[in-house]
Design a protein around this motif. Structure first.
Motif, short mmCIF file in Angstrom:
data_model
loop_
_atom_site.label_atom_id
_atom_site.label_comp_id
_atom_site.label_asym_id
_atom_site.label_seq_id
_atom_site.Cartn_x
_atom_site.Cartn_y
_atom_site.Cartn_z
N UNK A 76 0.64 -0.94 -0.19
CA UNK A 76 -0.05 0.34 0.05
C UNK A 76 0.75 1.34 0.17
N UNK A 77 2.26 1.21 0.20
CA UNK A 77 2.39 2.50 0.35
C UNK A 77 3.11 2.80 -0.60
N UNK A 78 3.40 2.47 -1.48
CA UNK A 78 3.52 2.94 -3.38
C UNK A 78 2.56 3.29 -3.49
N UNK A 79 1.08 2.87 -3.17
CA UNK A 79 -0.49 3.66 -3.83
C UNK A 79 -0.25 5.14 -2.71
N UNK A 80 -0.53 4.89 -1.87
CA UNK A 80 -0.18 5.71 -0.56
C UNK A 80 0.69 6.90 -1.43
N UNK A 81 1.81 6.96 -0.94
CA UNK A 81 2.19 8.32 -1.95
C UNK A 81 1.79 8.60 -3.26
N UNK A 82 1.86 7.38 -3.71
CA UNK A 82 1.36 8.27 -5.45
C UNK A 82 -0.40 9.38 -5.14
#
Length: 546
Positions: free
Chosen positions: A250-256
């Motif tokens: 989920x971290x890359x999606x949240x950063x996006x």
């Protein structure tokens, strides 16, 4: 069918397709933990923490895939084809769960998650397109209300089928019934195709839209890579491999989504900030609400008086909707005083000569004579309480807001979400009361405590869930509305996963009141945060929503 003067002829076909799809999905959810933890009738015999972890991961991915399925339908496949593909995949997945093989089990869950991603967002979009005709546009909200009723009718009736089938045949029959229901939904959808073929229009890429290839490369590919890496991290950071993989993915999606805010111009930054704030607090709601399939199922199974009143015992038994337990010793799985399965050195459930665990905390005055039996409601029937309340309370809440609107006192959408969180927090106090009344499970609690809890949290759900979707559609900049709708689904997905994480802690609380107090503090804290932000949120809402 011919068109009526009120609604398009497509409505009953889409209503029934969605009803049968939700029938299968909620049938699975109602018996999921029961099946995973069952040691006596062909279940997997897992401990509750493992079952809760799998449940949370499953429903997390179920709500993550619609973002991807919606984008693919928008840009490539179209809605009808996506709905049929999704329905077939889910039907195969439901039936696959009837195969008692762990590899087939996980593959089946994967098919359900992928299938739901194609089905769930696109049938709702297709319904909206059907109502774009000028003749029906003014009745779109009513159409969606009718459609939403189909969802809850399916969710309500499915548990009665599950109880009947597992009482008469077994777990496998219930899973196959879910698959049959799904295939029936697909068949109805195909039969009605002529009524909505004209509405199956793919959206052309607009200036400013992010290409599908870029969404995959910037968002999903990094998420997959990071998630797989986290799965193989030695040890567990967050308690299990699946939890590590999901949270890190989920971290890359949240950063996006954070990058969308950072790169936004001054005009878009305010509404995006408001939406991301709403997403953050909604995570807490779903983390508590989705414990109906885990912690509240455990409470219903072991801590709730499920005895059927004498007046309806005979018809319930005749319909095979009653679970019968006999007050006599037999070879049964060993449970400790907190209803945890006792295991040998190899981790296998121990067998002892004892009574079934239901009798461990039956009140003395309700204990049947030796050799006599009790007729009990099946545990999964309690999962029909929430959709029952949705069906009965929705018209009342719609009427309530209509009355406030006439007096020019209707709260704003952000205010409704804030009140939804607060009302949901109050529902957890019902369970705190239940724990104290039954002396922390020493005797069984009245089912009215659980019914009351579901009733209150359903009001909170009706304040929050539809309002969240409405807020996304109203505040999102037009060019990234689908991405922000994906953000709402992402928040729901994270909340669902957290619900599983919270439920794994059930057995670590000696006093179960503390477990429910933690839920109260989480929801109460989220409500406090949004009430503190309410003036700011309402200012943005008034500025950007006309």
């Amino acid at each position: 069918m011919k068109k009526t003067s009120n609604h398009p002829a497509a409505l009953p076909f889409l209503f029934l397709s969605e009803m049968w799809e939700r029938f299968g999905f909620y049938l699975i959810l109602g018996i999921f933990q029961l099946y995973l933890t069952d040691t006596a009738k062909g279940g997997w015999g897992m401990d509750r923490a493992t079952a809760a972890d799998i449940f949370g991961t499953f429903i997390a991915f179920v709500y993550l895939t619609p973002f991807l399925g919606g984008l693919i339908a928008d840009r490539k496949l179209g809605y009808s084809k996506s709905i049929i593909i999704g329905g077939v995949l889910m039907g195969i997945g439901y039936i696959g769960l009837a195969v008692h093989n762990l590899t087939v089990f996980y593959l089946s869950l994967g098919l359900i998650c992928i299938g739901n991603g194609f089905f769930k967002p696109n049938i709702s979009t297709l319904l909206g397109n059907v109502y774009s005709d000028e003749k029906y546009r003014s009745r779109k909200d009513t159409g969606y209300n009718i459609f939403y009723m189909g969802i809850n009718i399916g969710a309500f009736i499915c548990n009665f089928f599950a109880a009947f089938l597992r009482n008469t045949i077994g777990w496998g029959a219930a899973f196959i019934a879910a698959g049959i229901g799904m295939f029936l939904g697909v068949l109805i959808f195909v039969i009605g195709m002529k009524h909505y073929r004209h509405a199956d229009v793919r959206k052309p890429v607009q200036e400013g839209d992010m290409p599908l290839s870029k969404i995959f490369s910037v968002v999903f590919l990094p998420a997959i890579v990071v998630g797989l890496g986290a799965w193989f991290i030695p040890g567990n950071v967050f308690g299990s491999n699946s939890t590590d993989a999901f949270i890190f993915a989920c971290i890359p999606i949240l950063l996006f989504f954070v990058s969308l805010l950072v790169k936004a111009d001054a005009r878009d930054r305010k509404p995006l900030s408001a939406l991301l704030a709403i997403f953050a607090v909604s995570i807490v709601f779903w983390a508590v609400f989705k414990q109906n399939g885990t912690a509240l199922t455990t409470w219903a199974q072991y801590y709730t008086d499920r005895e059927i009143p004498a007046a309806i015992q005979q018809p319930a038994q005749g319909l095979y909707l009653a679970e019968t337990v006999v007050n006599k010793a037999d070879s049964v799985t060993a449970y400790d005083e907190e209803f945890r399965v006792m295991r040998d050195a190899d981790g296998k459930p121990l067998k002892v000569w004892d009574k079934v665990p239901y009798f461990k905390n039956v009140a003395p005055e309700k204990m049947p004579a030796e050799g006599q039996s009790l007729s009990l409601y099946n545990t999964e029937l309690f999962q029909s309480i929430n959709p029952f309340f949705v069906i009965t309370l929705t018209p009342l809440i719609v009427l309530f807001f209509a009355m406030l609107r006439k007096r020019d006192k209707e709260p704003s959408t952000p205010s409704k979400i804030a009140w939804g969180l607060l009302i949901s927090a109050i529902s957890t106090l019902m369970m705190v009361g239940a724990v104290y009344v039954c002396s922390n499970g020493a005797i069984k609690a009245s089912p009215w405590w659980l019914i009351g809890c579901y009733g209150i949290i359903t009001v909170g759900e009706l304040f929050l869930s539809p309002m969240g979707l409405s807020l996304v559609s109203k505040l999102s900049p037009a060019r990234i509305t689908s991405l922000m709708m994906g953000g709402w689904f992402l928040a729901t997905s994270i909340g669902n996963k957290l619900s599983g994480i919270l439920a794994t802690l059930w057995d670590t609380y000696d006093n179960k009141a503390n477990y429910f107090l933690v839920n109260f503090l989480l929801l109460g804290g989220a409500a406090a945060v949004i009430f503190l932000m309410l003036r700011w949120l309402n200012r943005i809402f008034r500025e950007y929503v006309r």
